[in-house]
Enzyme design. Structure first.
Site, PDB file in Angstrom:
ATOM      1  CE  LYS A 195      -3.413   2.390   2.822  1.00  0.00           C
ATOM      2  NZ  LYS A 195      -4.358   2.364   3.925  1.00  0.00           N
TER       3      LYS A 195
ATOM      4  CD  GLU B  37       9.195  -5.982   7.298  1.00  0.00           C
ATOM      5  OE1 GLU B  37       8.902  -4.877   6.780  1.00  0.00           O
ATOM      6  OE2 GLU B  37       8.985  -6.255   8.493  1.00  0.00           O
TER       7      GLU B  37
ATOM      8  N   GLY C 229      -4.846  -1.642   5.160  1.00  0.00           N
ATOM      9  CA  GLY C 229      -4.029  -2.765   4.699  1.00  0.00           C
ATOM     10  C   GLY C 229      -4.701  -4.114   4.935  1.00  0.00           C
ATOM     11  NE  ARG C 230      -6.573  -3.753  11.029  1.00  0.00           N
ATOM     12  CZ  ARG C 230      -5.904  -2.605  11.170  1.00  0.00           C
ATOM     13  NH1 ARG C 230      -4.735  -2.449  10.573  1.00  0.00           N
ATOM     14  NH2 ARG C 230      -6.389  -1.629  11.894  1.00  0.00           N
TER      15      ARG C 230
ATOM     16  CD  GLU D  98      -1.908  -4.425  11.425  1.00  0.00           C
ATOM     17  OE1 GLU D  98      -0.728  -4.791  11.519  1.00  0.00           O
ATOM     18  OE2 GLU D  98      -2.444  -4.167  10.329  1.00  0.00           O
TER      19      GLU D  98
ATOM     20  CG  HIS E 251      -4.883 -36.210  16.538  1.00  0.00           C
ATOM     21  ND1 HIS E 251      -5.093 -37.407  17.159  1.00  0.00           N
ATOM     22  CD2 HIS E 251      -5.875 -36.076  15.626  1.00  0.00           C
ATOM     23  CE1 HIS E 251      -6.147 -38.007  16.618  1.00  0.00           C
ATOM     24  NE2 HIS E 251      -6.645 -37.203  15.687  1.00  0.00           N
TER      25      HIS E 251
ATOM     26  CE  LYS F  77       5.760  -1.109  10.276  1.00  0.00           C
ATOM     27  NZ  LYS F  77       4.829  -0.343   9.464  1.00  0.00           N
TER      28      LYS F  77
HETATM   29  O1  F6P Z   1       2.214  -4.149   9.950  1.00  0.00           O
HETATM   30  C1  F6P Z   1       1.807  -2.874   9.658  1.00  0.00           C
HETATM   31  C2  F6P Z   1       1.294  -2.735   8.261  1.00  0.00           C
HETATM   32  O2  F6P Z   1       1.160  -1.382   8.029  1.00  0.00           O
HETATM   33  C3  F6P Z   1      -0.025  -3.460   8.019  1.00  0.00           C
HETATM   34  O3  F6P Z   1      -1.115  -2.775   8.483  1.00  0.00           O
HETATM   35  C4  F6P Z   1       0.020  -3.609   6.537  1.00  0.00           C
HETATM   36  O4  F6P Z   1      -0.920  -4.537   6.085  1.00  0.00           O
HETATM   37  C5  F6P Z   1       1.443  -4.042   6.349  1.00  0.00           C
HETATM   38  O5  F6P Z   1       2.179  -3.276   7.297  1.00  0.00           O
HETATM   39  C6  F6P Z   1       2.010  -3.853   4.970  1.00  0.00           C
HETATM   40  O6  F6P Z   1       1.968  -2.521   4.560  1.00  0.00           O
HETATM   41  P1  F6P Z   1       2.149  -2.110   3.061  1.00  0.00           P
HETATM   42  O7  F6P Z   1       1.057  -2.709   2.260  1.00  0.00           O
HETATM   43  O8  F6P Z   1       2.135  -0.614   3.038  1.00  0.00           O
HETATM   44  O9  F6P Z   1       3.484  -2.636   2.594  1.00  0.00           O
END
Ligand code: F6P
Length: 550
Positions: free
Chosen positions: A211, A217, A273-274, A359, A390, A514
């Site tokens: 987003k 990452e 995002g979620r 979240e 199990h 972060k």
């Molecule tokens: O973990 C925090 C967060 O902002 C989530 O809410 C989001 O889904 C994720 O990181 C990834 O963010 P982006 O889509 O901006 O890379």
């Protein structure tokens, strides 16, 4: 009453009354509730689209349910819901509208943000995704060397990974089996390495899903993927256009990365995002299952949106499930909630729900910034049955923890299973029905004794029961049913956040880690600055550097 003129939740007469009601309910057992009402198992049910919900095995009476609905009235859940659907900026800490429901609205719907109808833009992106997916699926999207794309690798994390990765597994039976799909999220290099090690770069397309397009990452993995591709192809930057597309709200950053914005699929800041899986973030899934099925899935979401928006509280499934969670969290001290799908295809469903729920509702200050004096979101966990049986069901049945659970199952298996494996479905489902039964009704010491169990083992073989569950049953796991299920949980989470008066749509709690990681990384690589860290962290990083041979 707080400064904003709203009575604090735990001071409302409805909340206080629920506390008293809980005391009166005491140890009332589900065995008694069922004995008192022979029709409870059919009466406490709802049909929402394709989902049949049985909530009879909950520790509630008609009075409890009425009181919980009163709580929803006094906390203005319906008003907040309507404000969300209208596009008002209910995510107040980020001053944003919350309009994932617009992502699945029909083409002719009108939903405005800041006076602008967002639905045409939603459908324009869906159409662009459709054209792209069709080309990839037909082998018409060719890579740098002219070979058709055979492998699709989604790189994203959190909401930009969990939705498509979960849904790809869930709908695997409907996917193009001649294409390979992989999902890379972890900044641990092993994730990307294992995802691409057997792939041919000439036939591989990377979908970079972010987003913000700033998530460390994702950008790190995308950069490594680009290097892998260009090295493998022995090509220059110009190869990127054929092998990289982006899903983002941030055109500038996408372009900085070197991806042509013509190959960018847009979404908007009013999609959390979620909650973004129905947006362009679902592109990998659309390629996998095809645009028509993707739209079937959106229709499933929309069906439950409409149910949530219009059904009266007593027949409103997200309202009911949300309120039950509030009931258990506060008045039964339930710390966690298990989601147990009896479908192997739903192996990632609970992991997806973890972000959605935790979240959203893992908050400890209310909308006005006051510390809450009531329980908020639970720990959500679970894995598919029967495997869990199990492993950890022992604790569900006889442990000291109180853990409400959802059981999700299907009448028919999907896909082209051979007859013998289709036949196994009844055994799977026998377990699906047996577990909530055992959890609810247990086994009394008298019943155990009647089986001739020696007295010293009676306590060990007794099951208290009275452990509440919801059963969700559908005919089969189609794209539409998956959409219905996800929307059900999205709105359940909404209801709880509304009652608790928290902002379910921000996520400030992920920021500190972060920032600290950014500070620690140079300490690990360059070895300077450890002394500025707290004693535990500096000792650990020093140990790390030694082990790393630095
Ligand atoms: O973990 C925090 C967060 O902002 C989530 O809410 C989001 O889904 C994720 O990181 C990834 O963010 P982006 O889509 O901006 O890379």
């Amino acid at each position: 009453m707080n400064a904003e003129g709203r009575t604090r939740l735990n001071q409302t007469p409805e909340w206080i009354a629920l506390g008293k009601h809980r005391e009166q309910l005491g140890q009332t057992h589900l065995r008694e509730l069922f004995a008192a009402d022979q029709a409870r198992g059919s009466r406490y049910t709802l049909q929402v689209g394709d989902l049949y919900l049985d909530y009879s095995k909950h520790l509630v009476t008609d009075e409890t349910l009425a009181m919980l609905r009163e709580l929803a009235v006094v906390t203005k859940v319906a008003e907040l819901r309507d404000a969300m659907f209208r596009g008002e900026k209910i995510n107040t800490t980020e001053n944003r509208a919350v309009l994932h429901t617009a992502l699945r609205a029909p083409r002719d719907a009108v939903i405005e943000v800041d006076g602008e109808n967002v639905v045409p833009a939603v459908h324009a992106v869906l159409d662009k995704m459709t054209a792209f997916s069709d080309r990839v699926r037909a082998g018409e999207w060719t890579g740098h060397t002219g070979r058709p794309i055979k492998n699709v690798v989604n790189i994203g994390i959190g909401g930009s990974d969990l939705g498509p990765a979960m849904a790809y597994e869930a709908l695997r039976a409907y996917t193009a089996r001649d294409l390979t799909f992989r999902f890379v999220s972890n900044v641990d290099g092993a994730d990307l390495h294992e995802a691409v090690r057997d792939l041919d770069p000439a036939e591989t397309l990377f979908i970079i899903a972010s987003k913000t397009f700033t998530t460390i990452e994702t950008i790190t993995n995308a950069t490594s993927a680009r290097e892998w591709l260009l090295t493998g192809l022995k090509a220059g930057q110009d190869a990127v256009a054929k092998h990289f597309v982006a899903l983002s709200t941030n055109a500038e950053k996408v372009s900085d990365f070197g991806i042509d914005t013509a190959n960018m699929f847009e979404f908007w800041d009013w999609v959390g995002g979620r909650y973004s899986f129905d947006s362009a973030i679902g592109l990998s899934l659309m390629v996998a299952i095809g645009p028509d099925r993707f739209r079937d899935m959106l229709a499933g979401f929309h069906l439950v949106d409409e149910h949530f928006r219009t059904a009266p509280a007593e027949a409103n499934a997200p309202m009911l499930l949300g309120l039950l969670g509030v009931w258990y969290g506060e008045f039964f001290d339930a710390q966690s909630h298990a989601v147990l799908p009896y479908s192997h295809y739903l192996s990632k469903f609970t992991a997806y729900l973890q972000q959605l729920d935790m979240e959203s509702n893992g908050k400890s200050v209310d909308r006005e910034g006051n510390r809450v004096e009531w329980q908020t979101g639970p720990v959500v966990w679970g894995t598919p049955g029967t495997n869990g049986q199990h492993a950890y069901y022992q604790l569900l049945h006889q442990g000291t923890k109180f853990i409400p659970a959802d059981f999700i199952g299907f009448a028919r298996p999907v896909g082209d299973l051979p007859a013998r494996l289709v036949a196994q479905h009844d055994l799977l489902m026998a377990n699906f029905f047996a577990q909530p039964q055992a959890l609810a009704f247990g086994k009394t010491p008298e019943e155990v004794r009647a089986e001739g169990v020696p007295e010293e083992l009676v306590a060990h073989k007794t099951f208290e029961g009275n452990r509440p569950t919801t059963t969700i049953l559908a005919t089969e796991l189609t794209p539409s049913v998956l959409g219905q299920l996800i929307a059900l949980y999205e709105h359940k989470v909404f209801v709880q956040g509304a009652v608790w008066n928290i902002d379910s749509f921000d996520q400030w709690g992920v920021e500190l880690g972060k920032v600290l990681a950014k500070k620690i990384e140079p300490v690990l690589t360059e070895g300077t600055g450890a002394e500025q860290l707290d004693n535990s962290t500096s000792t650990l990083v020093t140990k790390y550097r030694t082990l790393r041979g630095r």
